[in-house]
Design an enzyme around this catalytic site. Structure first.
Site, PDB file in Angstrom:
ATOM      1  N   ARG A 250       7.861 -10.477   4.944  1.00 47.03           N
ATOM      2  CA  ARG A 250       7.480  -9.193   4.387  1.00 47.03           C
ATOM      3  C   ARG A 250       6.260  -9.332   3.526  1.00 47.03           C
ATOM      4  O   ARG A 250       5.993 -10.469   2.679  1.00 47.03           O
ATOM      5  CB  ARG A 250       8.419  -8.710   3.442  1.00 47.03           C
ATOM      6  N   GLU A 279       1.082  -2.164   4.692  1.00 46.56           N
ATOM      7  CA  GLU A 279       0.516  -1.953   5.957  1.00 46.56           C
ATOM      8  C   GLU A 279       0.452  -0.695   6.642  1.00 46.56           C
ATOM      9  O   GLU A 279       1.236   0.347   5.931  1.00 46.56           O
ATOM     10  CB  GLU A 279       1.766  -2.721   6.989  1.00 46.56           C
ATOM     11  N   HIS A 297       1.431  -7.565  12.083  1.00 46.18           N
ATOM     12  CA  HIS A 297       3.211  -7.423  12.194  1.00 46.18           C
ATOM     13  C   HIS A 297       3.492  -7.429  13.757  1.00 46.18           C
ATOM     14  O   HIS A 297       4.387  -6.787  14.009  1.00 46.18           O
ATOM     15  CB  HIS A 297       3.622  -5.954  11.446  1.00 46.18           C
TER      16      HIS A 297
END
Lengths: 332, 337
Positions: A250, A279, A297
């Site tokens: 993360r 993000e 991601h």
């Protein structure tokens, strides 16, 4: 196709809450089996949506699918608003968007994606590592800009063999990363909440010490209170100016501001990042650096794992609704 | 460090053995050679090759014309009959790559000229790069990178899916040093390894295919890891690409000429194969323009060998081969035809 879950008393398919990001793929599969109450599609504020769901006839929803990445946060207020909810299914391995303690207190069971895409994440982590050390994407840019005939040779990369790789979090994903890197001749070190008797890798009781004896740090741990900014200024300093960071967990596992500063100032050598603190925003300074590799991601994004993830999510829902144990429960 | 050449009777400093050098060198390598040898440097001379060789063979090199040469591959210099005729003192050619396709091995053997290559000095680096290219193509790492750097993530949302490595059938063309190291790495990702080689290898359990067409027909990925010679020129051709099929990927860390480059480009354009990872090309440093705009290819500029560690290892290894030759010992890494 009829669901194998117990139909409700009314004979209709059970109601499921669905909290998703735009463009998420699981809608069709869920609608085939359940009555889907889609938060994103409703356009309503969360309290209004939950109140309407609580009043849903003939049965309020007992289960919810909650994607990560900002689709929703499941906390005490959320659970208060919908007392019928007894099961949460995350489509990620991470459940940092769910208050596990609150769920445990109320007896709400939580499932995650288990190991469905662990291999894909591990593969991507290794891909990022090779890319940073061997400058694959940077060399790609060099070629696509037509610089090879003009500027001749590209700068040298660095060998993988013999490099000490410190893995933060030796769970499913961390272990798969370790196994792959061993095949390249890397030396594996790790930090975990507890030492693991079953592996021969060198254990470090804290991340600072791990960093000072590693050439590469790989963040492969869950995000929780203890691991927020686990890679901080102190750890970056211990890693040193030849050091590389790889993050497939993360964004918030790393103090991003500190990382950018360290890269700017040459206090570490490079980074491979698939996740970021905000993000899809990526710090602008990173976009012009040649010693970083940035992916959106996508560590989990393969066709095969997308399909496996869908099956897993539905499997967990059907298990719960028919009174069976979850396939991949998360314990608090 | 004193060379193994004898000092002259009058006590003058020893004459360093003459060495023909046809390779651009980094400063450390150049210095190391000049410490040990009297270097005739082709690129520094600025002369055309015939003039350079003539000078080295004759007066310029008296009393000791060069008996050994360090000659890079991938350039325009071929060690063939004409070359060897021009410098008859030459008894040893040391290539600085694993590939010695620039050397006519039969001609050298006929004249008793020994040939050495770089052995396994950078085999691991090439294998690592091959795996990096494969992951990049399947998982779209560099393409996703471009997406992020262009600021498209906030605008266009998630990047398209890649495909899983685990379970993919990888067909390796040439299971030598490099091919074996690639196989070992990919096994750790759960890939299934197939191969074609000149001969079946008893010591491995991977499935052997007697020809590349059959290998391609049962593989999801083809990796070119073989030497370049008459038999392997364009070993990947239209027929093999068709056998590989539209979901297939090609990875090349051998030589550009191992693949029919024009056919490969046509197949990529027509969607008859799914993608490619290339570190070598038929006319380096020229990369065909059509490739530069494709999203499903990964292109690197012949860097598979280039790590700081391998450059340093290569220097030591080259010098070791030369010193072995000049002291009458066997070469460390001889190449036979």
């Amino acid at each position: 196709m009829a669901s194998s879950a117990a139909a409700t008393a009314s004979g209709e398919p059970p109601a499921i809450l669905f909290f998703r990001r735009p463009g998420a793929p699981f809608n069709a599969a869920l609608r085939q089996r359940f009555r889907v109450l889609d938060f994103l599609a409703s356009g309503e504020p969360l309290p209004v949506f939950l109140a309407a769901a609580a009043a849903a006839a003939p049965d309020p929803p007992r289960a919810a699918v909650v994607m990560g990445g900002g689709a929703a946060r499941v906390d005490a207020a959320f659970l208060d608003a919908l007392p019928s909810l007894r099961c949460l299914v995350s489509t990620a391995a991470g459940v940092d968007h769910i208050d596990l303690a609150e769920c445990a207190r109320r007896g709400v069971v939580v499932a995650n994606s288990g190991t469905v895409y662990s291999a894909d994440v591990a593969d991507h982590a290794v891909g990022l590592l090779i890319d940073v050390l061997r400058c694959v994407s940077a060399a790609e840019r060099f070629v696509r800009r037509g610089l090879w005939p003009l500027q001749g040779d590209f700068p040298l990369g660095s060998k993988l063999a013999g490099r000490r790789v410190g893995i933060i979090g030796l769970g499913n994903i961390g272990s798969l990363i370790a196994k792959r890197l061993e095949a390249f001749g890397c030396i594996i070190h790790y930090n975990s909440r507890r030492q693991k008797g079953s592996v021969s890798y060198k254990y470090f009781p804290n991340v600072h010490d791990l960093a000072s004896e590693s050439d590469v740090l790989v963040v492969a741990c869950a995000l929780n209170k203890e691991t927020q900014h686990i890679v901080n200024k102190d750890v970056l300093e211990a890693l040193g100016k030849e050091g590389i960071i790889i993050n497939i967990s993360r964004g918030a596992n790393i103090d991003e501001g500190e990382l950018v500063r360290a890269l700017n100032e040459g206090r570490i050598a490079g980074a491979g990042l698939d996740v970021f603190e905000n993000e899809p925003a990526v710090p602008a300074e990173l976009l012009s650096m040649n010693n970083v590799v940035l992916t959106p991601h996508s560590a989990v994004f393969t066709l095969e794992s997308r399909s496996d993830l869908c099956d897993q999510m539905i499997g967990n829902l059907e298990a719960f609704l028919s009174g069976k144990p979850l396939l991949t429960p998360v314990l608090p | 460090m004193a060379s193994s050449a004898a000092a002259t009777a009058s006590g003058e400093p020893p004459v360093l053995p003459s060495l023909l050098l046809i390779r651009r060198l980094d400063p450390a390598f150049a210095a190391a050679l000049r410490q040990r040898f009297r270097v005739f440097d082709f690129f520094a001379s600025g002369d055309p090759l015939p003039a350079f060789l003539a000078a080295a063979a004759a007066a310029a090199a008296a009393p000791d014309p060069p008996r050994a040469a360090v000659i890079m591959g991938g350039g325009s210099v071929r060690v063939d009959a004409a070359f060897l005729d021009a410098i008859p003192s030459l008894r040893c050619v040391v290539g600085t790559g694993a590939g010695v396709d620039h050397v006519d091995l039969d001609e050298c053997a006929r004249r008793g000229v020994l040939v050495a290559n770089s052995g396994t000095v950078y085999s691991a680096d090439v294998a690592d790069h091959a795996v990096g290219l494969l992951i990049d193509v399947l998982r779209r790492v560099s393409a996703a990178e471009r997406f992020v750097r262009r600021g498209l993530w906030p605008v266009q949302g998630d990047y398209p899916l890649g495909t899983k490595l685990g379970g993919k059938r990888v067909g390796i063309i040439g299971l030598g040093n490099i091919g074996s190291l690639i196989a070992k790495r990919l096994e750790a990702f759960g890939c299934v390894i197939y191969y074609n080689s000149r001969k079946l290898k008893e010591s491995v359990s991977y499935k052997y295919f007697p020809n590349v067409h059959d290998l391609a027909a049962e593989s999801d990925v083809l990796v070119v890891a073989c030497a370049l010679n008459k038999e392997t020129r364009h070993v990947i051709n239209k027929d093999v690409l068709r056998a590989l099929g539209k979901d297939g990927i090609v990875i090349n860390i051998g030589r550009g000429a191992n693949i029919d480059e024009a056919e490969l480009i046509r197949a990529l354009k027509d969607g008859r194969i799914a993608g490619a990872g290339l570190d070598v090309y038929e006319n380096e440093p020229k990369v065909p323009a059509e490739l530069l705009t494709m999203e499903n290819v990964v292109l690197t500029p012949h860097i598979a060998v280039f790590t700081s560690e391998s450059i340093s290892d290569l220097r030591d290894h080259t010098i070791s081969n030369l010193e072995a030759f000049f002291s009458g010992k066997p070469l460390l890494t001889p190449v036979l035809p």
